[in-house]
Design a protein around this motif. Structure first.
Motif, PDB file in Angstrom:
ATOM      1  N   VAL A 559     -46.129  25.100  -9.211  1.00 20.46           N
ATOM      2  CA  VAL A 559     -45.204  25.599  -8.199  1.00 20.46           C
ATOM      3  C   VAL A 559     -44.956  24.567  -7.098  1.00 20.46           C
ATOM      4  O   VAL A 559     -43.867  24.494  -6.533  1.00 20.46           O
ATOM      5  CB  VAL A 559     -45.738  26.917  -7.606  1.00 20.46           C
ATOM      6  CG1 VAL A 559     -47.042  26.673  -6.843  1.00 20.46           C
ATOM      7  CG2 VAL A 559     -44.699  27.559  -6.693  1.00 20.46           C
ATOM      8  N   TYR A 560     -45.982  23.744  -6.784  1.00 25.29           N
ATOM      9  CA  TYR A 560     -45.799  22.762  -5.713  1.00 25.29           C
ATOM     10  C   TYR A 560     -44.973  21.553  -6.167  1.00 25.29           C
ATOM     11  O   TYR A 560     -44.616  20.701  -5.366  1.00 25.29           O
ATOM     12  CB  TYR A 560     -47.154  22.293  -5.181  1.00 25.29           C
ATOM     13  CG  TYR A 560     -48.206  22.028  -6.231  1.00 25.29           C
ATOM     14  CD1 TYR A 560     -48.281  20.806  -6.891  1.00 25.29           C
ATOM     15  CD2 TYR A 560     -49.129  23.022  -6.565  1.00 25.29           C
ATOM     16  CE1 TYR A 560     -49.235  20.566  -7.849  1.00 25.29           C
ATOM     17  CE2 TYR A 560     -50.101  22.794  -7.545  1.00 25.29           C
ATOM     18  CZ  TYR A 560     -50.148  21.565  -8.175  1.00 25.29           C
ATOM     19  OH  TYR A 560     -51.098  21.335  -9.140  1.00 25.29           O
ATOM     20  N   PHE A 561     -44.689  21.463  -7.475  1.00 28.85           N
ATOM     21  CA  PHE A 561     -43.818  20.396  -7.972  1.00 28.85           C
ATOM     22  C   PHE A 561     -42.501  20.941  -8.527  1.00 28.85           C
ATOM     23  O   PHE A 561     -41.722  20.190  -9.118  1.00 28.85           O
ATOM     24  CB  PHE A 561     -44.519  19.592  -9.068  1.00 28.85           C
ATOM     25  CG  PHE A 561     -45.513  18.590  -8.555  1.00 28.85           C
ATOM     26  CD1 PHE A 561     -45.205  17.771  -7.481  1.00 28.85           C
ATOM     27  CD2 PHE A 561     -46.758  18.471  -9.149  1.00 28.85           C
ATOM     28  CE1 PHE A 561     -46.116  16.846  -7.014  1.00 28.85           C
ATOM     29  CE2 PHE A 561     -47.684  17.542  -8.690  1.00 28.85           C
ATOM     30  CZ  PHE A 561     -47.359  16.731  -7.606  1.00 28.85           C
ATOM     31  N   ILE A 562     -42.258  22.225  -8.336  1.00 25.69           N
ATOM     32  CA  ILE A 562     -41.085  22.846  -8.946  1.00 25.69           C
ATOM     33  C   ILE A 562     -39.787  22.230  -8.440  1.00 25.69           C
ATOM     34  O   ILE A 562     -38.781  22.167  -9.145  1.00 25.69           O
ATOM     35  CB  ILE A 562     -41.104  24.376  -8.684  1.00 25.69           C
ATOM     36  CG1 ILE A 562     -40.142  25.088  -9.641  1.00 25.69           C
ATOM     37  CG2 ILE A 562     -40.766  24.685  -7.243  1.00 25.69           C
ATOM     38  CD1 ILE A 562     -40.597  25.091 -11.066  1.00 25.69           C
ATOM     39  N   TRP A 563     -39.819  21.726  -7.186  1.00 20.09           N
ATOM     40  CA  TRP A 563     -38.603  21.140  -6.606  1.00 20.09           C
ATOM     41  C   TRP A 563     -38.189  19.860  -7.335  1.00 20.09           C
ATOM     42  O   TRP A 563     -37.008  19.533  -7.403  1.00 20.09           O
ATOM     43  CB  TRP A 563     -38.811  20.859  -5.121  1.00 20.09           C
ATOM     44  CG  TRP A 563     -39.934  19.892  -4.827  1.00 20.09           C
ATOM     45  CD1 TRP A 563     -41.262  20.178  -4.723  1.00 20.09           C
ATOM     46  CD2 TRP A 563     -39.806  18.479  -4.620  1.00 20.09           C
ATOM     47  NE1 TRP A 563     -41.986  19.049  -4.464  1.00 20.09           N
ATOM     48  CE2 TRP A 563     -41.117  17.989  -4.385  1.00 20.09           C
ATOM     49  CE3 TRP A 563     -38.748  17.595  -4.594  1.00 20.09           C
ATOM     50  CZ2 TRP A 563     -41.370  16.633  -4.141  1.00 20.09           C
ATOM     51  CZ3 TRP A 563     -38.984  16.254  -4.351  1.00 20.09           C
ATOM     52  CH2 TRP A 563     -40.285  15.788  -4.123  1.00 20.09           C
ATOM     53  N   LEU A 564     -39.183  19.154  -7.910  1.00 16.14           N
ATOM     54  CA  LEU A 564     -38.862  17.947  -8.661  1.00 16.14           C
ATOM     55  C   LEU A 564     -38.108  18.285  -9.949  1.00 16.14           C
ATOM     56  O   LEU A 564     -37.229  17.524 -10.377  1.00 16.14           O
ATOM     57  CB  LEU A 564     -40.141  17.175  -8.996  1.00 16.14           C
ATOM     58  CG  LEU A 564     -40.767  16.371  -7.860  1.00 16.14           C
ATOM     59  CD1 LEU A 564     -42.123  15.831  -8.274  1.00 16.14           C
ATOM     60  CD2 LEU A 564     -39.840  15.230  -7.448  1.00 16.14           C
ATOM     61  N   LYS A 565     -38.437  19.421 -10.555  1.00 16.44           N
ATOM     62  CA  LYS A 565     -37.732  19.834 -11.768  1.00 16.44           C
ATOM     63  C   LYS A 565     -36.267  20.119 -11.468  1.00 16.44           C
ATOM     64  O   LYS A 565     -35.374  19.775 -12.253  1.00 16.44           O
ATOM     65  CB  LYS A 565     -38.396  21.071 -12.373  1.00 16.44           C
ATOM     66  CG  LYS A 565     -37.751  21.536 -13.671  1.00 16.44           C
ATOM     67  CD  LYS A 565     -38.418  22.775 -14.236  1.00 16.44           C
ATOM     68  CE  LYS A 565     -37.898  24.031 -13.528  1.00 16.44           C
ATOM     69  NZ  LYS A 565     -38.342  25.271 -14.201  1.00 16.44           N
ATOM     70  N   TYR A 566     -36.016  20.710 -10.307  1.00 23.17           N
ATOM     71  CA  TYR A 566     -34.649  21.114  -9.976  1.00 23.17           C
ATOM     72  C   TYR A 566     -33.757  19.956  -9.508  1.00 23.17           C
ATOM     73  O   TYR A 566     -32.550  20.140  -9.376  1.00 23.17           O
ATOM     74  CB  TYR A 566     -34.675  22.223  -8.927  1.00 23.17           C
ATOM     75  CG  TYR A 566     -35.247  23.513  -9.448  1.00 23.17           C
ATOM     76  CD1 TYR A 566     -34.831  24.032 -10.683  1.00 23.17           C
ATOM     77  CD2 TYR A 566     -36.208  24.218  -8.750  1.00 23.17           C
ATOM     78  CE1 TYR A 566     -35.352  25.208 -11.174  1.00 23.17           C
ATOM     79  CE2 TYR A 566     -36.743  25.400  -9.237  1.00 23.17           C
ATOM     80  CZ  TYR A 566     -36.312  25.887 -10.455  1.00 23.17           C
ATOM     81  OH  TYR A 566     -36.837  27.055 -10.952  1.00 23.17           O
ATOM     82  N   ILE A 567     -34.346  18.802  -9.227  1.00 25.44           N
ATOM     83  CA  ILE A 567     -33.510  17.648  -8.881  1.00 25.44           C
ATOM     84  C   ILE A 567     -33.555  16.585  -9.977  1.00 25.44           C
ATOM     85  O   ILE A 567     -33.077  15.474  -9.779  1.00 25.44           O
ATOM     86  CB  ILE A 567     -33.941  17.021  -7.533  1.00 25.44           C
ATOM     87  CG1 ILE A 567     -35.364  16.456  -7.636  1.00 25.44           C
ATOM     88  CG2 ILE A 567     -33.810  18.006  -6.395  1.00 25.44           C
ATOM     89  CD1 ILE A 567     -35.771  15.624  -6.428  1.00 25.44           C
ATOM     90  N   SER A 568     -34.126  16.951 -11.143  1.00 26.33           N
ATOM     91  CA  SER A 568     -34.251  16.009 -12.249  1.00 26.33           C
ATOM     92  C   SER A 568     -33.103  16.211 -13.228  1.00 26.33           C
ATOM     93  O   SER A 568     -32.990  17.269 -13.850  1.00 26.33           O
ATOM     94  CB  SER A 568     -35.589  16.197 -12.965  1.00 26.33           C
ATOM     95  OG  SER A 568     -35.625  15.433 -14.150  1.00 26.33           O
ATOM     96  N   TYR A 571     -34.219  17.058 -16.765  1.00 26.34           N
ATOM     97  CA  TYR A 571     -34.442  18.470 -17.119  1.00 26.34           C
ATOM     98  C   TYR A 571     -33.142  19.127 -17.567  1.00 26.34           C
ATOM     99  O   TYR A 571     -33.060  19.731 -18.640  1.00 26.34           O
ATOM    100  CB  TYR A 571     -35.040  19.222 -15.935  1.00 26.34           C
ATOM    101  CG  TYR A 571     -35.006  20.720 -16.081  1.00 26.34           C
ATOM    102  CD1 TYR A 571     -35.789  21.369 -17.037  1.00 26.34           C
ATOM    103  CD2 TYR A 571     -34.178  21.494 -15.271  1.00 26.34           C
ATOM    104  CE1 TYR A 571     -35.750  22.747 -17.180  1.00 26.34           C
ATOM    105  CE2 TYR A 571     -34.130  22.871 -15.403  1.00 26.34           C
ATOM    106  CZ  TYR A 571     -34.913  23.491 -16.357  1.00 26.34           C
ATOM    107  OH  TYR A 571     -34.873  24.853 -16.502  1.00 26.34           O
TER     108      TYR A 571
END
Length: 643
Positions: A559-568, A571
């Motif tokens: 959850v603390y890295f979820i923001w990286l998925k959404y700007i990748s 993905y």
């Protein structure tokens, strides 16, 4: 004074060049009367004077509250009540040892690089204080020559004419001025020669490059011209050639101020007037031919057959280990001049005056938005297609890598192993296109940054024009290379044979390639050098790759890295490619119970959903636009930090 004026009125011919400089001068001079060839308007002559100029370095600002007050008020003085003048028809040389204040004085006169300096005194042009307008009235040739090396000499001058000449000038008049300047500066033999890039692309010689720098500045026919170390990096023969050109331009009616460190005796003889600086003070000002008499009165006699320039610099230099004695001698010379000098009177009675339009406030840009865009786009395209590392090598690299990957994954079957191989191939293609396009554009702005900043600060074009032109020039090659890569790998691997699926795959990879290029532009604009850009590019990409849905299941991201998925974009691109590949596949040959029987089962195992295809494409486009906006803002911030 009368004799000097008579001397200035004498025509400058080929014979006089040969007599003054010796030897065959045909390679350096066109042998024409520059007064008649140049379209210089004598009514625009400029008489420059400066009085009691003192310069202080502003103390550095500190965030420490407990900084000592004495440190906060400490200020170093660079110039001490410097006075001088430069008249039309004269070539003035400012000389002195390192640290004498030559460059500081030149910066004050040209109103450049004064952000951390406090300036007292007056700088007058024809008796008027024009302030920052002196930038529009004058030309400034810097010590370092900056060019786009893939342009020819003529193309470079055409670009300068399109953006630096007045809007009222027609295209024919601009091209005529280009031809005049080529003849005036002796560049006719290298008109269609590439300027060249050191160590990569052979081009014009150092002397021709220096004369091209002069040509770039006099394209607008300026009345006042400043030159910073014009002979830097040249041999004695080419130095003499360059200074001869400057003298010819001065004798045609221009006012030319030249900072030079230590000229040869032949070069020194070409100067009309001399200003010697030492320790921020004036050691001598007047006709160059009378400087030896002044030093003799100061008790210093120049040896016979000794270069006068070396003699002056030697006596005005501060020798390490002998500072006190040298400073005492310098002070004595400067005091001697102070006792002898006469007051310079400010006058415009000799007919020096301005046209009101020359000094009234106006736009810093000579060309309109569309004219700027057309010229910069033209130059960007030419420089791109002539750069072998960005065209031939790029196409060759794309074809070779596509063939290698196609052979590795050749003709995959739709079975359990084939599913794994195809998914791996799609993500590998995604990564390769990202790295390929990012590194192909990461040097787009870093290598040209000094040229862009100089031209932008000179009022040639806007930041948005430059950014838009560079990205548009790259677009066709980027699209062709991407399409070539996808066409080769898609059919060799044996991906979904549906024509619609192929078209969608091509669109996805094209968007990914443009997004990667946008990321490369952002890194390039944020970096001050190519090495920095290359160093930070890969580390910034690695987290985006990790959360792209291949190495880590999309539903397993912490959850603390979820923001990286959404700007990748890895993905969204990976999900879109997987959906496009498997959503229509109804049957997969299975040999184990764990094998997914169809495409929908594959999507479910990866936590991907068919309805996300449009969303993925939209987000990739949004990321592409956002990254380009960030890149432009980074470039805009740099362009606003004028020193």
């Amino acid at each position: 004074m009368e004799s000097s004026r008579k001397q200035e009125k004498q025509p400058i011919t080929k014979d006089s060049h040969l007599q003054n400089n010796g030897g065959d001068y045909s390679s350096m001079s066109t042998g024409i009367d520059i007064k008649r060839s140049a379209s210089f308007d004598p009514s625009n002559k400029i008489f420059l004077t400066w009085h009691n100029v003192s310069v202080f370095v502003k103390p550095k600002q500190s965030l420490l509250k407990f900084r000592r007050q004495s440190d906060a008020n400490e200020s170093k003085q660079l110039l001490f009540d410097v006075c001088g003048e430069a008249k039309p028809g004269q070539l003035l040389a400012i000389m002195g040892s390192s640290g004498a204040g030559k460059t500081t004085l030149l910066n004050v006169l040209t109103n450049r690089n004064l952000r951390r300096l406090k300036v007292n005194g007056e700088i007058l042009v024809n008796g008027q204080n024009v302030g920052e307008s002196i930038v529009r009235l004058s030309a400034y040739v810097r010590q370092d020559d900056l060019f786009i090396g893939t342009l020819t000499v003529r193309e470079h001058l055409v670009f300068q004419a399109l953006l630096r000449m007045d809007k009222q000038k027609s295209y024919a008049a601009r091209m005529q001025r280009v031809d005049e300047v080529i003849v005036e500066l002796g560049l006719k033999k290298c008109t269609n020669t590439l300027i060249g890039i050191a160590g990569r692309l052979k081009g014009i010689s150092g002397g021709e490059a220096k004369r091209l720098a002069f040509a770039s500045e006099i394209i607008t026919n300026p009345s006042l011209m400043f030159c910073d170390e014009p002979t830097s990096g040249l041999d004695s023969f080419m130095s003499q050639s360059v200074i001869s050109v400057l003298r010819d331009m001065a004798h045609s009616g221009r006012t030319i101020v030249c900072v030079i460190h230590q000229p040869s005796s032949e070069v020194f003889e070409l100067f009309d007037h001399l200003l010697l600086m030492a320790e921020g003070r004036v050691a001598y000002r007047g006709r160059a031919s009378r400087a030896l008499e002044f030093f003799e009165r100061a008790g210093l006699r120049c040896p016979v057959n000794y270069n006068p320039a070396d003699f002056y610099i030697h006596n005005l230099a501060i020798v390490p280990g002998n500072e006190e004695e040298c400073r005492a001698k310098v002070a004595a010379i400067c005091d001697q001049f102070d006792r002898e000098q006469t007051t310079i009177e400010i006058t415009t009675s000799e007919g020096y005056s301005f046209v009101d339009s020359q000094i009234k406030p106006q736009s810093r840009y000579k060309a309109g938005w569309f004219s700027q865009f057309r010229a910069v786009l033209w130059r960007s395209w030419i420089s791109l297609i002539r750069e072998p590392m960005l065209t031939k090598v790029r196409f060759l690299q794309s074809i070779v890598i596509a063939l290698i990957l196609g052979l590795v994954y050749l003709n995959q079957s739709y079975d359990e192993k084939g599913v794994m191989n195809i998914n791996g191939a799609l993500f590998l293609l995604l990564m390769n296109l990202t790295f390929q396009n990012m590194f192909s554009v990461v040097n787009a702005f870093t290598l040209e940054q000094p040229i862009f900043l100089r031209e932008h600060w000179n009022g040639m074009y806007r930041t948005d024009i430059y950014f838009l032109s560079k990205t548009l020039a790259e677009a066709p090659i980027l699209l062709i290379v991407t399409a070539l890569f996808v066409v080769i790998t898609y059919w060799m691997i044996g991906l979904n044979s549906d024509p619609v699926a192929f078209a969608i795959c091509l669109v996805i990879f094209t968007l990914i390639a443009n997004t990667a290029a946008s990321f490369g532009y952002m890194v390039s604009c944020l970096s001050n050098s190519l090495n920095v850009a290359l160093s930070i590019g890969t580390p910034l990409l690695m987290p985006l790759i990790l959360f792209g849905g291949f190495y880590l299941n999309a539903a397993s991201v912490p959850v603390y890295f979820i923001w990286l998925k959404y700007i990748s974009w890895f993905y969204y691109g990976n999900e879109a490619l997987i959906i496009n590949q498997w959503s229509s596949v109804q049957n997969i040959t299975c040999s184990t119970p764990q094998c997914p029987p169809n495409g929908k089962a594959i999507l479910k195992s990866l936590d991907f959903y068919e309805e996300n295809l449009v969303r993925d494409l939209g987000v990739i486009i949004a990321l592409m636009v956002a990254l380009r906006i960030l890149a432009f803002l980074a470039l805009l911030v740099k362009s606003m930090k004028k020193t």
